[in-house]
Design an enzyme around this catalytic site. Structure first.
Site, PDB file in Angstrom:
ATOM      1  N   ASP A  69     -45.089  67.763  99.186  1.00  0.00           N
ATOM      2  CA  ASP A  69     -46.436  67.152  98.904  1.00  0.00           C
ATOM      3  C   ASP A  69     -47.507  68.266  99.823  1.00  0.00           C
ATOM      4  OD1 ASP A  69     -48.434  65.331  99.008  1.00  0.00           O
ATOM      5  OD2 ASP A  69     -47.325  63.671  99.923  1.00  0.00           O
ATOM      6  N   LYS A  88     -57.125  65.994  98.943  1.00  0.00           N
ATOM      7  CA  LYS A  88     -58.663  66.402 100.235  1.00  0.00           C
ATOM      8  C   LYS A  88     -59.281  67.623 100.180  1.00  0.00           C
ATOM      9  CE  LYS A  88     -54.673  63.215 102.774  1.00  0.00           C
ATOM     10  NZ  LYS A  88     -55.505  61.811 103.913  1.00  0.00           N
ATOM     11  N   TYR A  93     -45.312  59.873 104.819  1.00  0.00           N
ATOM     12  CA  TYR A  93     -46.135  59.186 103.891  1.00  0.00           C
ATOM     13  C   TYR A  93     -46.849  60.361 102.157  1.00  0.00           C
ATOM     14  CZ  TYR A  93     -50.009  56.157 102.556  1.00  0.00           C
ATOM     15  OH  TYR A  93     -51.508  55.370 101.258  1.00  0.00           O
TER      16      TYR A  93
HETATM   17  N1  PMP Z   1     -49.795  62.273 100.548  1.00  0.00           N
HETATM   18  C1  PMP Z   1     -50.127  63.057 101.875  1.00  0.00           C
HETATM   19  C2  PMP Z   1     -49.452  63.746 102.428  1.00  0.00           C
HETATM   20  C3  PMP Z   1     -50.893  62.031 103.256  1.00  0.00           C
HETATM   21  O1  PMP Z   1     -51.345  62.619 103.810  1.00  0.00           O
HETATM   22  C4  PMP Z   1     -51.804  61.397 102.007  1.00  0.00           C
HETATM   23  C5  PMP Z   1     -53.141  60.851 102.504  1.00  0.00           C
HETATM   24  N2  PMP Z   1     -53.240  60.660 104.083  1.00  0.00           N
HETATM   25  C6  PMP Z   1     -51.394  60.591 100.318  1.00  0.00           C
HETATM   26  C7  PMP Z   1     -50.856  61.861  99.712  1.00  0.00           C
HETATM   27  C8  PMP Z   1     -52.046  60.147  99.399  1.00  0.00           C
HETATM   28  O2  PMP Z   1     -53.439  60.483  98.957  1.00  0.00           O
HETATM   29  P1  PMP Z   1     -55.079  59.308  98.763  1.00  0.00           P
HETATM   30  O3  PMP Z   1     -54.948  58.836 100.407  1.00  0.00           O
HETATM   31  O4  PMP Z   1     -55.876  60.614  98.239  1.00  0.00           O
HETATM   32  O5  PMP Z   1     -53.912  58.146  98.029  1.00  0.00           O
END
Ligand code: PMP
Length: 434
Positions: free
Chosen positions: A240, A268, A145
């Site tokens: 990511d 995060k 994701y």
């Molecule tokens: N990349 C990863 C690996 C994530 O875990 C997340 C959210 N869980 C995101 C991108 C997206 O981040 P956000 O919810 O702050 O848009």
């Protein structure tokens, strides 16, 4: 009104005005059933709901709260910043200090931009990769994701996986067609896709430790293989690290596995629980970003002083106390080891994966190494575990496919208490066989 009724009543009100009653799908508990709890406060490792019930929290705002809830360093930094104004929309010295510090922590982060969410960070990183290479396609992994930008909602993990719809409606065929998919940890599949599409391939984007289909470590040689294939094809390698950055090691997955990315996305932890994320990497790529270059990306609240102050407080604290990472690893492996041994004790098939401060347990006899093996696990049994643990005051992610997060506020006693609850629940599950 009964206590459960209070939560249900709020959810009924919420559902009238907010789709599913929530501002992000997994919060609706569709993966485990039942009525979501409404929370009022958090303190350290604990969450307190609107009835005053306390839960040991293994969600920690989906990994953001590495210091736990309402850490004084963070709340004081936010209060001090708020008193000076909540936003300027103009340069602040805080942003410069923040960029200098983050670049000193994360390998290969030579230059960076602050944004408001992980979604924005990943979306901007692929736009940059496309702008810099002049190529169209991206390669992502099944069950990873990267936020909810159109290009990523193809075989997406997290809430999309929980809802059983890893492809979103509303994404055009053209966009989806530019996203190539390989199974996680399957280098041979990547090799084939790169051979077929290499000259069109702008980027390979990967969660170097996958956290949106459980918690899955990269197989030996997987990340190094992606590095080699990216370099050979001229595609930009994007790690990511929104979830795993500063969680699997202080410098993130690059530091832990010794593999260099071209671009890195973060979120995060780096915002201390406020809306803050970043993307950046090689200086020669980052010079394409406007106003230096022709790849546009902007934001009214980007580099917001409250978020940057909270993030700075966390980063400075972590940098000053490197030993905290040993403590984090120890706490989460205490939980992982305890879980595995409790499952053995009650003869339950349980796969426990743990990397640094993230982990996950799947009810399955086969190792969980990719999306297929993750979704093959028994999610009904997970739902039972989730609800039974709630009764014991332990709050897990409300989905079998999300990682669990340990914070530095979780003590050895908190973990022991959690494991005692787990053993009780495992005994019940083993006794009833469901
Ligand atoms: N990349 C990863 C690996 C994530 O875990 C997340 C959210 N869980 C995101 C991108 C997206 O981040 P956000 O919810 O702050 O848009």
């Amino acid at each position: 009104m009964s206590e459960a009724g209070k939560h249900a009543d709020w959810m009924r009100r919420a559902e009238l005005r907010i789709p599913g009653g929530v501002n992000s799908p997994v919060r609706a508990w569709r993966g485990v059933g039942g009525t979501p709890l409404f929370f009022e406060r958090g303190s350290g490792a604990w969450l307190i709901d609107i009835d005053g019930r306390r839960y040991l929290d293994y969600v920690c705002s989906w990994g953001a709260l590495i210091l736990g809830h309402a850490h004084p360093l963070v709340t004081e930094a936010i209060q001090a910043a708020a008193a000076r104004s909540t936003s300027f929309g103009a340069p602040t010295t805080l942003e410069v200090e923040y960029a200098e510090l983050l670049c000193s922590i994360v390998p290969n982060l030579e230059r960076m931009r602050l944004v408001n969410s992980g979604t924005e960070a990943c979306m901007s990183a692929i736009r940059l990769a496309r702008g810099a290479t002049g190529r169209r396609k991206i390669l992502k992994f099944d069950g990873c994701y990267h936020g909810h930008a159109d290009s990523f909602l193809v075989r997406a993990g997290s809430g999309a996986l929980t809802l059983g719809e890893p492809n979103s409606r509303g994404v055009t065929e053209g966009t989806a067609g530019d996203t190539l998919i390989a199974p996680y940890n399957d280098l041979a599949a990547v090799e084939q896709l790169v051979a077929a599409h290499g000259r069109d391939l702008a980027a390979i984007i990967v969660e170097p430790v996958a956290g949106n289909m459980g918690c899955i470590a990269p197989a030996q040689g997987f990340l190094a293989g992606l590095r080699r294939l990216s370099t050979a094809s001229g595609a930009v390698l994007i790690f990511d690290e929104v979830m795993c950055g500063l969680r699997v090691a202080f410098g993130g997955a690059q530091a832990r596995y010794g593999v260099d990315a071209d671009l890195i996305t973060l979120g995060k932890i780096i915002g201390g629980g406020l809306p803050l994320a970043a993307y950046g990497g090689r200086a020669d790529l980052m010079r394409h970003i406007a106003p230096e270059g022709g790849v546009y990306q902007a934001g009214t609240l980007s580099g917001n002083p409250l978020a940057v102050s909270a993030g700075l407080a966390v980063l400075r604290h972590l940098k000053a106390h490197p030993e905290l990472y040993d403590a984090l690893e120890e706490r989460s492996s205490q939980l992982a080891r305890g879980l595995a041994s409790a499952a053995r004790e009650y003869a339950l098939p349980l796969q426990v994966n743990q990397v640094g401060g993230m982990l996950c347990a799947h009810f399955s006899t086969a190792p969980v190494t990719d999306c297929a093996s993750s979704t093959a696990s028994d999610s009904k049994r997970f739902a039972r575990l989730f609800h039974a643990l709630l009764d014991h005051g332990v709050y897990l992610p409300p989905s079998a496919y999300e990682a669990w997060f340990v914070s530095l506020a979780h003590s050895a006693q908190d973990i022991e208490r959690t494991l005692a609850a787990m053993r009780t629940v495992f005994a019940e599950i083993a006794a009833t066989g469901s």
